[in-house]
Design an enzyme around this catalytic site. Sequence first.
Site, PDB file in Angstrom:
ATOM      1  N   GLU A   1       0.836  -1.209   0.000  1.00  0.00           N
ATOM      2  CA  GLU A   1       0.000   0.000   0.000  1.00  0.00           C
ATOM      3  C   GLU A   1       0.875   1.266   0.000  1.00  0.00           C
ATOM      4  OE1 GLU A   1      -3.298  -0.077  -0.277  1.00  0.00           O
ATOM      5  OE2 GLU A   1      -4.007   1.852   0.427  1.00  0.00           O
TER       6      GLU A   1
ATOM      7  N   HIS B   1     -11.780  -3.552  -2.964  1.00  0.00           N
ATOM      8  CA  HIS B   1     -11.157  -3.508  -1.644  1.00  0.00           C
ATOM      9  C   HIS B   1     -11.611  -4.722  -0.831  1.00  0.00           C
ATOM     10  CE1 HIS B   1     -10.812  -1.399   2.521  1.00  0.00           C
ATOM     11  NE2 HIS B   1      -9.783  -2.170   2.276  1.00  0.00           N
TER      12      HIS B   1
ATOM     13  N   ASN C   1     -13.406   2.627   5.988  1.00  0.00           N
ATOM     14  CA  ASN C   1     -12.263   3.244   6.676  1.00  0.00           C
ATOM     15  C   ASN C   1     -12.480   4.732   6.920  1.00  0.00           C
ATOM     16  OD1 ASN C   1     -10.914   0.891   6.969  1.00  0.00           O
ATOM     17  ND2 ASN C   1      -9.570   1.171   5.201  1.00  0.00           N
TER      18      ASN C   1
END
Length: 709
Positions: free
Chosen positions: A391, A439, A489
Amino acid sequence: MSSLVTSLATLSKNGSTGIIEINNPPVNASSQKVRQGMMECLRLVAEDKAITSVVLTCAGRTFMAGADISEFDLPELPRPDYNEVHAVMEALGKPIVAALFGTVLGGGLELSLSCQARVALASTKLGLPEVKLGLLPGSGGTQRLPRLIGLAPAIDFMTAGNPVSAAQALKMGFIDKVVDDGLLEQATAMAQALAEKQAAGEPLRVTSKLPIDKASGTPAFFEEYRNKQAPLAKGGSAARQIVRCVEAACEQSFEDGIIFERTAFIDRKNSADSRALRHLFFAEREATRIPGLAAGMELRPIRKVGVVGAGTMGGGIAMNFLNAGIPVTIIDLNQEALQRGLGIVRKNYEASAAKGRLTADQVTQRLGLFHGALDMAELGDCDLVIEAAFESLEIKKSVCKQLGAVCKPGAIIASNTSTLDIDLLAEVSGRPADFLGMHFFSPANVMRLLEVVRGAKTDPQVLATVMAIAKKIGKSAVVSGVCFGFIGNRMLEGYLREAELLLLEGASPAQIDGAIEAIGMAMGPHRMIDMAGVDVAAKVVIEQDKAGALPNDPSYRVVVRKLNELGRHGQKTSAGYYRYQGRTAIEDDAVWKVCEELAQKYGVKRRDNISDKEIVERCLYPLINEGARILEEGIAYRPGDVDVVWAQGYGFPAYKGGPMQWADEIGPAVICAALEGYGRQFGNAHGYWTPSPLLAKLATQHRHFSDLP
Ligand code: 3H9
């Protein structure tokens, strides 16, 4: 064969056997009209002396998958009642055989228990899953099943709610025969044989008249079973009520037991937890519908998948496709990492086989579909490629650029980023129409949630194809727009911010986690970060800081950054917000000290009067407020989508339905007032406590998120 159609049920004749067929697509749910049709068919069967036996079956892909859940929102269950239908069946005086296939669930299985016998195709799944909707089998299941298979097996089956195969059902004793084909013929033969026996003087077996094993049903037996269930406050009410209904079956006549069961069912149906679970059931299905997308749009074929990055995430992602029989090529840049990744997947499969979840053949078959390579060019024949690289914006940009070059025309390119800008990556790939975010949540082969991130230029066909493939691999997919953190998130931010401020103000990690877990969250915020990695959580804050995206608040998330600096990276270093002995979290004075020092440094006043109520409100109301902003901005299509994300990906208790459904139960006005109250108490310099315009509007209008169009 003659045939008579009555609303959604048809009666036809095959010689002396009446065939009742229910036809209510897609899953033949038992709605009021179905029950009316059944009653009409049964009346005709009773009147027709030439009919001496009956077969009960369904049209389409499955026997009845249960009662029509949407009817449970009505104040009263519309008549004819399920139990009236069952009583007429049992009093008919002619043998009825149920011909079962597909998914025979809930009220569908209960209906079949009122027949004299049940025959099923070998592929059939049978279950009483009501408990998963906060309900109990409410059309005689708790009274008839124990009479058929005994108290303990019936309670175990109903409180778990998991379906079993036809072979298992045969072994358990609630079906009579399993066939590989010719279901209707075999059921008809069975019905006629029963009719012949009846003509020869053998009485019909009526399930409700079977004796129940009162001897085993001691108070201690039921007490033990009740204690095995989850506590009432943690969604255990339905399972406990199931035990109570079986107890009533032992104590009372069948007729009184049915009344007892029905009262308990109505009580459950009207409960907040069942409402929440039903909401999630429909929300999960609604989430797959993309507004504005033409129904029946042609999808791109996905015959082969590529994954970039053979780490834990990449391997987990690959397993989803392998499990669904789709070949996967996984790429890593160095041989060692690739071999390690391939090895982890192999080990995971072998562990499943050791637990009896997969056969050796299945393991071989899945691994046979799995190939590793070092060169991106190997992805040239893949229809979907998902990058699961480290990431970092730079690394992901480089991977996406390469994918844009090597993927064949029409291939879909997806990034598994949890935070980065999908539109930026899409542009870098040079193929923004083919690009979106997928995701996955860790462990990717286990967690059901998949956030599908639609970029500004994502082709609708690409979005629709990915939603369809998500269903195929068993994921619960939710579409999110592009923003930092997407739906899940992003909502975590306010939650974690308050959890940390509470630490500075004098609450301990254990107090905060305890209060949050008491409302049913799978894990409090600190236990969660310790598991995911303090370094991982700190990195998100540090990156945001670098990007100038943090609030202008010096005390913002200072604890996670400090613990990271101290090398307390969570469970993996045996120290984070807690210290660890194995997996056991132990409160650590060192963390208390860190918080004291940070409080002093940032001028935060410590106090000893922080209540659990304050913890819950301060952590979760900002989260709901952010959910409202996400809806306002069109990042999520509907409140139910937000709920699915939190229930499937973040351990929000399903029996509370997700944050937006929970907000509706509490009341938007109450939440709004609480936010404003905290704003007055702590000051609102950073806007932390400002209700979103949507929340404020719902509050003033006395409306709910569920009222939104
Ligand atoms: C019960 O029976 C209570 C009784 O004991 C007592 C009564 C007094 N009702 O999932 P899918 C819809 S409680 C209404 O995408 P799949 C679903 O919403 C019930 N609608 O397909 C969807 O609609 P849409 C106990 C229902 O192949 C469409 O059917 N039974 C119901 O992936 C297709 O569904 C259960 O809990 C229903 N019961 O899976 C079973 N079921 O297309 C619940 C489905 O508009 N159902 N729909 O979005 C399931 O588990 C799965 O749907 C099933 C099919 C395995 C059947």
